[in-house]
Structure formats: structure tokens, C-alpha cells
Design an enzyme around this catalytic site. Structure first.
Site, PDB file in Angstrom:
ATOM      1  N   TYR A 107      -5.798  28.950 -10.045  1.00 36.26           N
ATOM      2  CA  TYR A 107      -5.208  29.601  -8.870  1.00 36.26           C
ATOM      3  C   TYR A 107      -5.232  28.679  -7.651  1.00 36.26           C
ATOM      4  CZ  TYR A 107      -4.095  32.930  -5.262  1.00 36.26           C
ATOM      5  OH  TYR A 107      -3.478  33.563  -4.222  1.00 36.26           O
ATOM      6  N   TRP A 150      -2.793  27.256  -3.872  1.00 32.70           N
ATOM      7  CA  TRP A 150      -1.518  27.061  -3.174  1.00 32.70           C
ATOM      8  C   TRP A 150      -0.918  25.682  -3.360  1.00 32.70           C
ATOM      9  CZ3 TRP A 150       1.147  29.537   1.260  1.00 32.70           C
ATOM     10  CH2 TRP A 150       1.030  30.927   1.222  1.00 32.70           C
TER      11      TRP A 150
HETATM   12  N1  LIG Z   1      -2.706  30.080   9.771  1.00 29.46           N
HETATM   13  C1  LIG Z   1      -2.785  30.575   8.535  1.00 29.46           C
HETATM   14  N2  LIG Z   1      -1.925  31.536   8.140  1.00 29.46           N
HETATM   15  C2  LIG Z   1      -2.024  32.073   6.892  1.00 29.46           C
HETATM   16  C3  LIG Z   1      -2.989  31.610   5.963  1.00 29.46           C
HETATM   17  C4  LIG Z   1      -3.899  30.589   6.406  1.00 29.46           C
HETATM   18  O1  LIG Z   1      -4.792  30.150   5.650  1.00 29.46           O
HETATM   19  N3  LIG Z   1      -3.767  30.111   7.688  1.00 29.46           N
HETATM   20  N4  LIG Z   1      -3.044  32.151   4.690  1.00 29.46           N
HETATM   21  C5  LIG Z   1      -1.865  32.848   4.195  1.00 29.46           C
HETATM   22  C6  LIG Z   1      -2.186  33.662   3.033  1.00 29.46           C
HETATM   23  S1  LIG Z   1      -2.426  32.883   1.537  1.00 29.46           S
HETATM   24  C7  LIG Z   1      -2.240  35.004   3.066  1.00 29.46           C
HETATM   25  S2  LIG Z   1      -2.512  35.896   1.632  1.00 29.46           S
HETATM   26  C8  LIG Z   1      -2.048  35.755   4.299  1.00 29.46           C
HETATM   27  C9  LIG Z   1      -3.134  36.808   4.457  1.00 29.46           C
HETATM   28  O2  LIG Z   1      -2.789  37.760   5.390  1.00 29.46           O
HETATM   29  P1  LIG Z   1      -3.888  38.823   5.820  1.00 29.46           P
HETATM   30  O3  LIG Z   1      -4.713  39.190   4.674  1.00 29.46           O
HETATM   31  O4  LIG Z   1      -3.200  39.924   6.511  1.00 29.46           O
HETATM   32  O5  LIG Z   1      -4.697  37.924   6.878  1.00 29.46           O
HETATM   33  P2  LIG Z   1      -6.210  37.862   7.381  1.00 29.46           P
HETATM   34  O6  LIG Z   1      -6.188  36.879   8.499  1.00 29.46           O
HETATM   35  O7  LIG Z   1      -7.145  37.611   6.281  1.00 29.46           O
HETATM   36  O8  LIG Z   1      -6.494  39.307   7.959  1.00 29.46           O
HETATM   37  C10 LIG Z   1      -5.714  39.858   8.992  1.00 29.46           C
HETATM   38  C11 LIG Z   1      -6.567  40.633   9.946  1.00 29.46           C
HETATM   39  O9  LIG Z   1      -7.080  41.821   9.357  1.00 29.46           O
HETATM   40  C12 LIG Z   1      -8.147  42.263  10.181  1.00 29.46           C
HETATM   41  N5  LIG Z   1      -9.095  43.085   9.419  1.00 29.46           N
HETATM   42  C13 LIG Z   1     -10.044  42.656   8.572  1.00 29.46           C
HETATM   43  N6  LIG Z   1     -10.756  43.693   8.083  1.00 29.46           N
HETATM   44  C14 LIG Z   1     -10.235  44.808   8.638  1.00 29.46           C
HETATM   45  C15 LIG Z   1     -10.537  46.209   8.513  1.00 29.46           C
HETATM   46  O10 LIG Z   1     -11.427  46.631   7.781  1.00 29.46           O
HETATM   47  N7  LIG Z   1      -9.758  47.068   9.226  1.00 29.46           N
HETATM   48  C16 LIG Z   1      -8.752  46.644  10.031  1.00 29.46           C
HETATM   49  N8  LIG Z   1      -8.026  47.556  10.658  1.00 29.46           N
HETATM   50  N9  LIG Z   1      -8.467  45.337  10.176  1.00 29.46           N
HETATM   51  C17 LIG Z   1      -9.185  44.422   9.482  1.00 29.46           C
HETATM   52  C18 LIG Z   1      -8.832  40.986  10.647  1.00 29.46           C
HETATM   53  O11 LIG Z   1      -9.213  41.116  12.006  1.00 29.46           O
HETATM   54  C19 LIG Z   1      -7.829  39.898  10.357  1.00 29.46           C
HETATM   55  O12 LIG Z   1      -7.579  39.022  11.424  1.00 29.46           O
HETATM   56  O13 LIG Z   1      -2.093  34.879   5.434  1.00 29.46           O
HETATM   57  C20 LIG Z   1      -1.251  33.728   5.273  1.00 29.46           C
HETATM   58  N10 LIG Z   1      -1.147  33.056   6.538  1.00 29.46           N
HETATM   59  N1  LIG Z   2     -13.661  35.203   2.063  1.00 31.33           N
HETATM   60  C1  LIG Z   2     -12.356  35.119   1.835  1.00 31.33           C
HETATM   61  N2  LIG Z   2     -11.913  34.295   0.862  1.00 31.33           N
HETATM   62  C2  LIG Z   2     -10.583  34.203   0.619  1.00 31.33           C
HETATM   63  C3  LIG Z   2      -9.645  34.939   1.380  1.00 31.33           C
HETATM   64  C4  LIG Z   2     -10.140  35.800   2.397  1.00 31.33           C
HETATM   65  O1  LIG Z   2      -9.376  36.510   3.083  1.00 31.33           O
HETATM   66  N3  LIG Z   2     -11.493  35.851   2.606  1.00 31.33           N
HETATM   67  N4  LIG Z   2      -8.297  34.789   1.149  1.00 31.33           N
HETATM   68  C5  LIG Z   2      -7.912  34.400  -0.200  1.00 31.33           C
HETATM   69  C6  LIG Z   2      -6.497  34.044  -0.279  1.00 31.33           C
HETATM   70  S1  LIG Z   2      -5.387  35.210   0.298  1.00 31.33           S
HETATM   71  C7  LIG Z   2      -6.051  32.903  -0.866  1.00 31.33           C
HETATM   72  S2  LIG Z   2      -4.363  32.707  -1.143  1.00 31.33           S
HETATM   73  C8  LIG Z   2      -6.978  31.865  -1.338  1.00 31.33           C
HETATM   74  C9  LIG Z   2      -6.446  30.433  -1.132  1.00 31.33           C
HETATM   75  O2  LIG Z   2      -7.150  29.556  -1.927  1.00 31.33           O
HETATM   76  P1  LIG Z   2      -6.512  28.152  -2.401  1.00 31.33           P
HETATM   77  O3  LIG Z   2      -5.051  28.289  -2.589  1.00 31.33           O
HETATM   78  O4  LIG Z   2      -7.304  27.679  -3.556  1.00 31.33           O
HETATM   79  O5  LIG Z   2      -6.803  27.241  -1.131  1.00 31.33           O
HETATM   80  P2  LIG Z   2      -6.167  25.865  -0.677  1.00 31.33           P
HETATM   81  O6  LIG Z   2      -7.100  25.321   0.330  1.00 31.33           O
HETATM   82  O7  LIG Z   2      -4.751  26.060  -0.263  1.00 31.33           O
HETATM   83  O8  LIG Z   2      -6.248  24.969  -1.982  1.00 31.33           O
HETATM   84  C10 LIG Z   2      -5.195  24.212  -2.473  1.00 31.33           C
HETATM   85  C11 LIG Z   2      -5.738  22.893  -3.006  1.00 31.33           C
HETATM   86  O9  LIG Z   2      -4.675  22.179  -3.623  1.00 31.33           O
HETATM   87  C12 LIG Z   2      -4.747  20.806  -3.267  1.00 31.33           C
HETATM   88  N5  LIG Z   2      -3.393  20.218  -3.421  1.00 31.33           N
HETATM   89  C13 LIG Z   2      -2.413  20.116  -2.495  1.00 31.33           C
HETATM   90  N6  LIG Z   2      -1.317  19.554  -3.029  1.00 31.33           N
HETATM   91  C14 LIG Z   2      -1.605  19.277  -4.322  1.00 31.33           C
HETATM   92  C15 LIG Z   2      -0.856  18.693  -5.397  1.00 31.33           C
HETATM   93  O10 LIG Z   2       0.302  18.318  -5.266  1.00 31.33           O
HETATM   94  N7  LIG Z   2      -1.489  18.597  -6.589  1.00 31.33           N
HETATM   95  C16 LIG Z   2      -2.781  18.994  -6.790  1.00 31.33           C
HETATM   96  N8  LIG Z   2      -3.315  18.839  -7.996  1.00 31.33           N
HETATM   97  N9  LIG Z   2      -3.501  19.538  -5.779  1.00 31.33           N
HETATM   98  C17 LIG Z   2      -2.924  19.703  -4.571  1.00 31.33           C
HETATM   99  C18 LIG Z   2      -5.260  20.833  -1.845  1.00 31.33           C
HETATM  100  O11 LIG Z   2      -5.835  19.582  -1.478  1.00 31.33           O
HETATM  101  C19 LIG Z   2      -6.278  21.986  -1.900  1.00 31.33           C
HETATM  102  O12 LIG Z   2      -7.565  21.536  -2.230  1.00 31.33           O
HETATM  103  O13 LIG Z   2      -8.244  32.015  -0.676  1.00 31.33           O
HETATM  104  C20 LIG Z   2      -8.792  33.328  -0.851  1.00 31.33           C
HETATM  105  N10 LIG Z   2     -10.144  33.353  -0.361  1.00 31.33           N
HETATM  106 MO   LIG Z   3      -3.218  34.382  -0.003  1.00 31.54          MO
END
Ligand SMILES: Nc1nc2c(c(=O)[nH]1)N[C@H]1C(S)=C(S)[C@@H](COP(=O)(O)OP(=O)(O)OC[C@H]3O[C@@H](n4cnc5c(=O)[nH]c(N)nc54)[C@H](O)[C@@H]3O)O[C@H]1N2
Ligand SMILES: Nc1nc2c(c(=O)[nH]1)N[C@H]1C(S)=C(S)[C@@H](COP(=O)(O)OP(=O)(O)OC[C@H]3O[C@@H](n4cnc5c(=O)[nH]c(N)nc54)[C@H](O)[C@@H]3O)O[C@H]1N2
Ligand SMILES: [Mo]
Length: 739
Positions: free
Chosen positions: A109, A111
Site C-alpha cells: 500500500y 501513494w
Molecule cells: N497537505 C496534505 N493534504 C492531504 C494529504 C497529506 O498528506 N497532506 N493526504 C491526502 C490523503 S491520502 C487523504 S486520504 C486525505 C484525508 O482527508 P481527511 O481524512 O479528511 O484529513 P485529515 O487531515 O486526516 O482530517 C481532517 C480533519 O478532521 C478533523 N477530525 C479528526 N477527528 C475528528 C472527530 O472526531 N470529529 C470531528 N468533527 N473532526 C475530527 C481533524 O481536525 C482533521 O484536521 O487528505 C489528502 N490531502
Molecule cells: N495516524 C494516522 N496514520 C495514517 C493516516 C492518519 O490519518 N492518521 N492516514 C493514512 C492515509 S489516508 C494514507 S493514504 C497513508 C499514506 O501512506 P503512504 O502512501 O505509505 O505514505 P507516503 O509517504 O506517501 O509513502 C509513499 C512512499 O513511496 C515512495 N516513492 C515515491 N515515488 C516512488 C517510486 O516511483 N517508486 C517507489 N518504489 N517508491 C516511490 C516515497 O519515497 C514514500 O516513501 O497513511 C495513513 N496513515
Molecule cells: Mo489517504
């Protein structure tokens, strides 16, 4: 030197490298709202954390494959590509011959990077499929719980997540937006696969210009831009369902619910209504005690919701918690009670502000992708059960109505993800990563995941190869030109798998005789003949037709619930699901219910509620060493926000190094005292590189990765989704020696 086009998950750009490998980056001219996240790329080519040669863990090289607790604490030996590929191919063949293909875990898993051809997971799956398949993972960390529960409620998750009511419909019609989790502007710059025009910031500006009322239900005020004048309901984390039930109870008591809608379009409402009144009534006073929102505010909100064109949105974060199925189900139920599902600007939305492509008028053209082939192995796990699988092979668990057993995994192959960023309870994950016989990782950087692998193969970043990229609904397909030569000996994932395929006798099946450039031409030409590939490549981008309609989720169903019946057993919105009820899960019964988080049992010892959300200075753990990410650090570590009252009670002031801890682990962080988080809540985003200080008796992450504190527990027996968003912790001034 010339600026060349390229793209990333957080935006398209033009770039050129100077002689020292430092990049100049200019946002794509079509982007009205580029993000400072782009700057993180400027040091990517030559960052000291780059992996520049294939490397084998010393213990594995000397003792051969096998379980080994030294993973993560061992040193590495650099080897030639030939040696690395020979060793990897031999080990894959050994595992396959001795244990079968299901012993290979290829869930991998993550990105990775933008770019459709060099998409690491697609390459890995295609490769593993050509050698007989692998144990896969299902669903995402992002909205994995919605992926399982939404089909039971409305028959499908894709519609709700990827084709919800458009921002245009909201800004034109909505009177009241009730935003559970807010509309966090920090997240909208990101879209998987790339994004050329960031339109959501414009929609957010329009939201405030149009004077639409917003109720921000969140423990954190910054989950909505400060320019939007909102009513802030600073809810206690994890209690949104109680608030929704309190609102629902008020609607029924005051006769404000839409009985006709519930009769005509829903099933199982009566059972839910009985639950609202049975035993303890789930009224506003009851909800107030749980949510810490005044009962009068709950009643007033309920009345206003019934009197307005109301859009209820629930961010994805709410389902990334224990019992995360419930806020989704309860949110839809509440929208159904208002009777506005299928009306312009009304009803239910999921993830406005969670990502850049939610509610935006994107292209529906689709983009070319690498065919992954067919996996002959049917074994899979719900993605967030990785550590359980490695620690407990053969053990039974429940998932969405079936009883399953964890497969026995001998070899883990990861390309394009960072489980030591994304998974929960990283100290437990370390133990789990000690179990397999062999772990292979492809990475551009020495992430914690690479440091737990036996065979580490250095890969190029998307700046060091050719590709094309576009996200879901992107306005452009970007020709991703090579900006710089590969770092050290780094190779593309494709070239690595081609080398392994040759050694395993499946080169033709994997490469089909094409170079990477020939694949680009081939995939493009099968998708479009006009303009030609070379014209597209020369132009640097191809504009895609954009759908500007005011799309409304479930408008067809509302217009004709017979012809456009939902793909649920009843064809209706299932407020009670007989299917889910039939599974007999106490942690996810047949209709939405309030369940107090099990972690609350520890609230006496760990009184602060940690929100571990997405970082605003980077994407996940990617390029944590980059300038934008580094500029956000406090005292050299990830910043933790803490309310002034909680800080004072602990003698903490701005800029202090603090220790954040609970029974699972501890990390250091830099304190930011702020009234933008409610009292009793601290916020530490994900993505600081897991940096365990192994010399100490107690595990401590020096960088501030919150996943040393989160529990490795599925949402429920239904979805088994990720619950990383929340943990209970204590925070204290750190007085030890600074690592
Ligand atoms: N800059 C940036 N943008 C991203 C990402 C990133 O790594 N960096 N990741 C991307 C990815 S993979 C995803 S899946 C999305 C995730 O999108 P989301 O899951 O919506 O994003 P989060 O920032 O984890 O959470 C959003 C907000 O929910 C609020 N929250 C947490 N717990 C609770 C609760 O119990 N109740 C209420 N009402 N609010 C709560 C928190 O204050 C938090 O800031 O974001 C994407 N966008
Ligand atoms: N506590 C907590 N944990 C969370 C979340 C949260 O809300 N709270 N959010 C979750 C969510 S929504 C998500 S989506 C995950 C994200 O978790 P990940 O998707 O695992 O996080 P990334 O840091 O994007 O990891 C991508 C990796 O791929 C590598 N990479 C980039 N390009 C390439 C390429 O071309 N080839 C290869 N082989 N590698 C490459 C990057 O260097 C990086 O290390 O985290 C989850 N974890
Ligand atoms: Mo995500």
C-alpha cells in the site's frame, strides 16, 4: 537548461536542475492556486537520504533468509545491481517453489509518485502476476471503512466518494453547510495521480462570498479557512455520532423530519427511530454530556438544518477511527431525515476538503494506465491488518460478514509505500516486520521502511524518468519530461522488475518487448490518436474536456426510485441493513448507534485526545526533508498543537520540546500553544520520519511520528479499516538528553 513539464500528487509544474542538482520549480501556468508543497521537491535529487546503490542487510547476507528481530537496527552492505537482482530473483523463486505464491505479500500500500506508467504498485502487481501471483490487500487507509459500509447503505461507494454533489451545486444552492471534520483547506491541494488546476480554493472563497452559513463541527478551528465566518462547534473527538443522534432526536420530537422521504426512499427507519427513544433517550441533553457541546446549540442547529437547504458533509477522517462505520451511516441517516438527498445543494457529502478532486468539475475522460494482468492467487487481507497477518498467521478474524484466516507470509515485497509512516502502533509493526523470511523494498529514500528491509533497491523519483500523469478528473494530461539524471545507481521500478523477470524467465510477458518510452507511446496511442504522442510530448500537456455541470448526488434516484433504484437489497437507502444486522457484530449492528471508543478506558492516565491528521507541509511522509516540511518543524521536530490551558497546566510554553506518550510508545515533538485546538485535544500530524532511539530502554521516536501512539485496531468486524486518526496521550516537558 530549460524548464520542463512534470507533475506531482500536489500539482503540475515546470522544473530545471542546476549543476548541483538543486531544482527551480515554477507552478504550471494553468494552476490558479499552486501550493508551497511544490518546494519540497527542490532538494529531492541530491538529498542525503537518497539511496544511491542496491544494499543488502548484513544479517540477511550473512545468515540467509529467516525471521530476524535485528531488522531496523542492522547495517547494510552495498552490492552491484547484478548481485542484487540475482539474490532477489533466487529468493522469489525459492519462496514460490517451497511455499507457493500466496506466501508472497504484494499488498504494498502507498501513494508512490504521480505518473501512470511508472506507478510503483501497478508495476509490482504486473510483475508478481507474471510469476504466479501474490497475497493482495483490499481497500485503502484513506476511506477503507466507507468502501465497506457504503455499499450496505447506498449500494456503492464510488458514487459517494468520487461523484458527489459538485461544489458548483453547493455554492449556488446550499444555505447551511454542516461540516463534520470541517472542510480542511490544507488537504485540497492533493489528488492521487496529479492535479493541474486547483479549483477547490476558489470554491472555498465562493462559499464565503455567497454568504453560505457553515457549522464547523471539529475539535480544530483551522479545519475551515478563517475567512469563512462559521459557527464553531468544538466537539470532543470521536463523538460526532452522539451529536448526530441528538440532532435526529430533536428533529423527531419537534416533528421536523421528512416522513414522506423516509417512507419512499429509505428502509428500516422505524427501527432507528425506536433506538433514539428506547432506554436512554438520545436527546440533546444526552448528546451534550458526551460531545461537550451545549444542548441549546444542538437544538438550535437541528431547527436550522430543518429550515434550510442543508448539506451535511463528513470528512474521511471520521471513518479513520474506532467504529468509523457509524459517523458515515449516521450522517446519511440524518440527511435522509431532512429529506434533501438528491436536491441541489442538499443531502449528504463525503470528504469535501479531504482531497482536491472531491466535488470538483473534473474531466471524465479517464487516463491511460498500465495493465496489471490477473492475479491467480485469491488470498487477501483488509489493508490495515498487515501487522496482525505477519504476527498471527492462520488466526481467524471477521471481515464484512465472512470468517477468514490470515495467510502465512514468507516474503514481503514493497514498492511505493511507507508502512513505517502509515501503519498504526509502529513498535508493534517492528515486531511484525521481524517475522518474514525476506523483505524487499524499492525506494528512492532511506525511509524507516527501507531500513527494515533485507534487500533495498534504489529507485528514481518521477523527476528522473519519463512518464505522463493526470489525476482522477484532472484537466490536463501532463507529459512528464525527465528533469535530471538518476541519483547514483537508481533505476526505475520498471527496469528493476524487467531485470528480475529476465532472471525468472518471464521477461517477454512482463515487458512485451517495450522500453519505457515505447510503453508510453503504446499506452497513449491506445487511448488517443489525435494529437499524436509526439505532438503531445512536444506540447508538454494535453487539455482534457472538463465537466462543468452542477452535479447532484442521487438526483436520478430521487426522480425515479424504481427505475434508478439503488444497488442495495431493498433498492432504497438502508437506514437499517438486514445484511449487516445478520452478521451479528456488536461493534457494528444493523443501524447507526453510538459506541464509546474503547480507548476512553485509559482517559484517567492519558487525558489528552490526540488528533493524528494529514500534515499541511507535505504529502504524508514524502520529502519530509524538503524545505516546506522543514520550515514547519519546531525545535527540529514535528510540531504538536496544544491548548493554552493544557499547556499551562503542564508548564509547557511555545517552542518547548515535549514528550508525547501512552502505553504503546512515545515520541518527541515541538510545542505550539494555540487556542485553535479545543481544550483537552492535541494535534500532531502524520509523516515525520519514524526515528526510533534504540539506545533507550523505552522506545522513543525522536522526530515526532504519531503512529508510535496509535492503536493497531480495526474499525470493527465489518470494515477492519484504519483507525489511526485518534489516540489518548499525555504530554510533558522533555527533560532528557536530546537525541
Ligand atoms: N497537505 C496534505 N493534504 C492531504 C494529504 C497529506 O498528506 N497532506 N493526504 C491526502 C490523503 S491520502 C487523504 S486520504 C486525505 C484525508 O482527508 P481527511 O481524512 O479528511 O484529513 P485529515 O487531515 O486526516 O482530517 C481532517 C480533519 O478532521 C478533523 N477530525 C479528526 N477527528 C475528528 C472527530 O472526531 N470529529 C470531528 N468533527 N473532526 C475530527 C481533524 O481536525 C482533521 O484536521 O487528505 C489528502 N490531502
Ligand atoms: N495516524 C494516522 N496514520 C495514517 C493516516 C492518519 O490519518 N492518521 N492516514 C493514512 C492515509 S489516508 C494514507 S493514504 C497513508 C499514506 O501512506 P503512504 O502512501 O505509505 O505514505 P507516503 O509517504 O506517501 O509513502 C509513499 C512512499 O513511496 C515512495 N516513492 C515515491 N515515488 C516512488 C517510486 O516511483 N517508486 C517507489 N518504489 N517508491 C516511490 C516515497 O519515497 C514514500 O516513501 O497513511 C495513513 N496513515
Ligand atoms: Mo489517504
Amino acid at each position: 537548461m530549460t524548464l520542463r513539464p512534470n507533475t506531482s500528487h500536489w500539482g503540475a509544474f515546470l522544473a530545471e536542475a542546476d549543476a548541483d542538482g538543486r531544482l527551480t520549480i515554477v507552478p504550471h501556468p494553468a494552476d490558479p492556486a499552486p501550493t508551497p508543497l511544490l518546494d519540497n521537491l527542490t532538494t529531492a535529487l541530491t538529498h542525503p537520504s537518497r539511496i544511491t546503490a542496491p544494499a543488502i542487510r548484513r544479517g540477511w547476507l550473512e545468515n540467509g533468509p529467516g525471521s530476524d528481530d535485528r531488522r531496523g537496527r542492522d547495517s547494510y552492505v552495498e552490492v552491484s545491481w547484478d548481485e542484487a537482482l540475482d539474490l532477489t530473483a533466487r529468493e522469489l523463486a525459492r519462496i514460490r517453489d517451497e511455499h507457493g505464491n500466496q506466501a508472497i505479500y504484494g499488498g504494498s500500500y502507498g501513494w508512490a509518485s504521480a505518473g501512470r506508467f511508472h506507478h510503483a504498485q501497478s508495476q509490482l502487481r504486473r510483475f508478481l502476476n507474471t510469476i504466479g501471483g501474490f497475497t493482495a490487500s483490499r481497500n485503502t487507509y484513506s476511506f477503507g471503512t466507507s468502501q465497506v459500509v457504503l455499499p450496505h447503505i447506498v449500494g456503492d461507494y464510488q458514487q459517494v466518494v468520487h461523484r458527489g454533489t459538485s461544489w458548483r451545486s453547493i455554492t449556488a444552492n446550499t444555505e447551511l453547510l454542516v461540516a463534520f471534520g470541517g472542510v480542511p483547506a490544507k488537504n485540497v491541494f492533493v489528488t492521487p495521480g496529479g492535479v493541474t488546476r486547483h479549483t477547490t480554493p476558489g470554491h472555498l472563497a465562493e462559499l464565503s462570498r455567497a454568504g453560505i452559513e457553515v457549522a464547523l463541527v471539529s475539535p480544530i478551528r483551522t479545519d475551515l479557512p478563517s475567512t469563512i465566518d462559521a459557527q464553531w462547534l468544538p466537539i470532543r473527538p470521536g463523538t460526532d455520532v452522539a451529536l448526530m443522534l441528538g440532532i435526529a432526536h430533536t428533529l423527531v420530537t419537534e416533528g421536523l423530519h421528512d416522513k414522506d422521504f423516509l417512507d419512499r426512499y429509505c428502509t428500516g427507519y422505524a427501527e432507528f427511530e425506536r433506538y433514539l427513544f428506547d432506554g436512554v433517550p438520545k436527546d440533546a441533553t444526552w448528546a451534550s454530556a458526551i460531545t461537550e457541546i451545549p444542548a441549546a446549540d444542538i437544538v438550535a442547529l437541528a431547527r436550522k438544518m430543518a429550515a434550510s437547504r442543508t448539506m451535511i458533509t463528513v470528512t474521511w477522517s471520521l471513518q479513520r477511527t474506532e467504529y468509523g462505520e457509524q459517523p458515515i451511516w449516521a450522517g446519511i441517516t440524518l440527511a435522509a431525515m431532512l429529506g434533501q438527498i438528491g436536491l441541489p445543494g442538499g443531502g449528504f457529502g463525503h470528504g469535501y476538503g479531504s482531497m482536491g478532486d472531491v466535488g470538483t468539475d473534473g474531466s471524465r475522460a479517464g487516463v491511460p494506465a498500465l495493465p496489471q494482468g490477473v492475479n491467480p492467487v485469491t488470498e487477501f487481507i483488509p489493508v490495515a491488518r498487515i501487522a496482525d497477518m505477519l504476527l498471527h498467521p492462520g488466526e481467524e478474524y471477521s471481515y464484512n460478514g465472512s470468517e477468514r484466516r490470515y495467510p502465512g507470509i514468507r516474503l514481503v515485497y514493497w514498492a511505493g509505500g511507507n508502512p513505517f509512516h502509515h501503519h498504526q502502533d509502529l513498535n508493534r509493526l517492528r515486531r511484525a516486520f521481524g517475522r518474514p523470511e525476506t523483505i524487499v523494498v524499492h525506494e528512492p529514500f532511506w525511509t524507516a521502511t527501507a531500513r527494515h528491509a533485507d534487500i533495498v533497491l534504489p529507485v528514481t523519483t518521477s523527476l528522473e524518468r519519463e512518464d505522463f500523469g493526470a489525476g482522477r478528473g484532472d484537466s490536463h494530461l501532463i507529459a512528464m519530461h525527465q528533469i535530471a539524471a538518476p541519483a547514483g545507481l537508481a533505476r526505475d521500478d520498471y527496469a528493476i522488475f524487467a531485470g528480475l523477470a529476465a532472471r525468472l524467465g518471464v521477461e517477454d510477458a512482463y515487458t512485451e518487448g517495450r522500453t519505457a518510452r515505447e510503453w508510453l507511446e503504446h499506452l497513449y496511442s491506445a487511448w488517443r490518436t489525435e494529437p499524436s504522442f509526439s505532438e503531445f510530448w512536444e506540447a508538454g500537456a494535453l487539455e482534457l474536456p472538463v465537466d462543468e455541470s452542477e452535479h447532484v448526488l442521487f438526483a436520478d434516484f430521487r426522480a425515479d426510485p424504481e427505475r434508478a433504484a439503488l444497488p442495495t437489497p431493498s433498492g432504497r437507502i438502508e437506514i437499517t441493513s438486514k445484511t449487516v444486522a445478520g452478521f451479528g457484530y456488536a461493534d457494528c449492528p444493523g443501524h447507526p448507534v453510538w459506541l464509546a471508543p474503547s480507548s476512553w478506558a485509559d482517559a484517567g492516565r492519558f487525558p489528552l485526545h490526540l488528533i493524528a491528521n494529514q500534515p499541511n507541509t507535505r504529502l504524508h511522509s514524502q520529502l519530509d526533508g524538503g524545505p516546506t516540511s522543514q520550515a514547519g518543524k519546531v525545535a527540529g521536530r514535528e510540531a504538536i498543537r496544544i491548548h493554552p490551558a493544557d499547556a499551562t497546566a503542564r508548564g509547557i510554553t511555545d517552542g518547548d520540546v515535549v514528550r508525547v506518550f501512552n502505553d504503546l510508545g512515545a515520541c518527541l515533538a515541538g510545542a505550539v500553544v494555540s487556542a485553535e485546538v479545543r481544550q483537552g485535544v492535541v494535534q500532531l500530524p502524520t509523516g515525520a520520519w519514524f526515528s526510533p532511539v534504540d539506545s533507550l530502554d523505552e522506545p522513543l521516536c525522536a522526530a515526532g511520528n504519531p503512529n508510535v501512539l496509535t492503536a493497531d485496531r480495526g474499525t470493527s468486524n465489518l470494515a477492519q479499516g484504519c483507525t489511526g486518526q485518534h489516540a489518548l496521550v499525555e504530554v510533558e516537558i522533555y527533560s532528557g538528553e536530546l537525541p
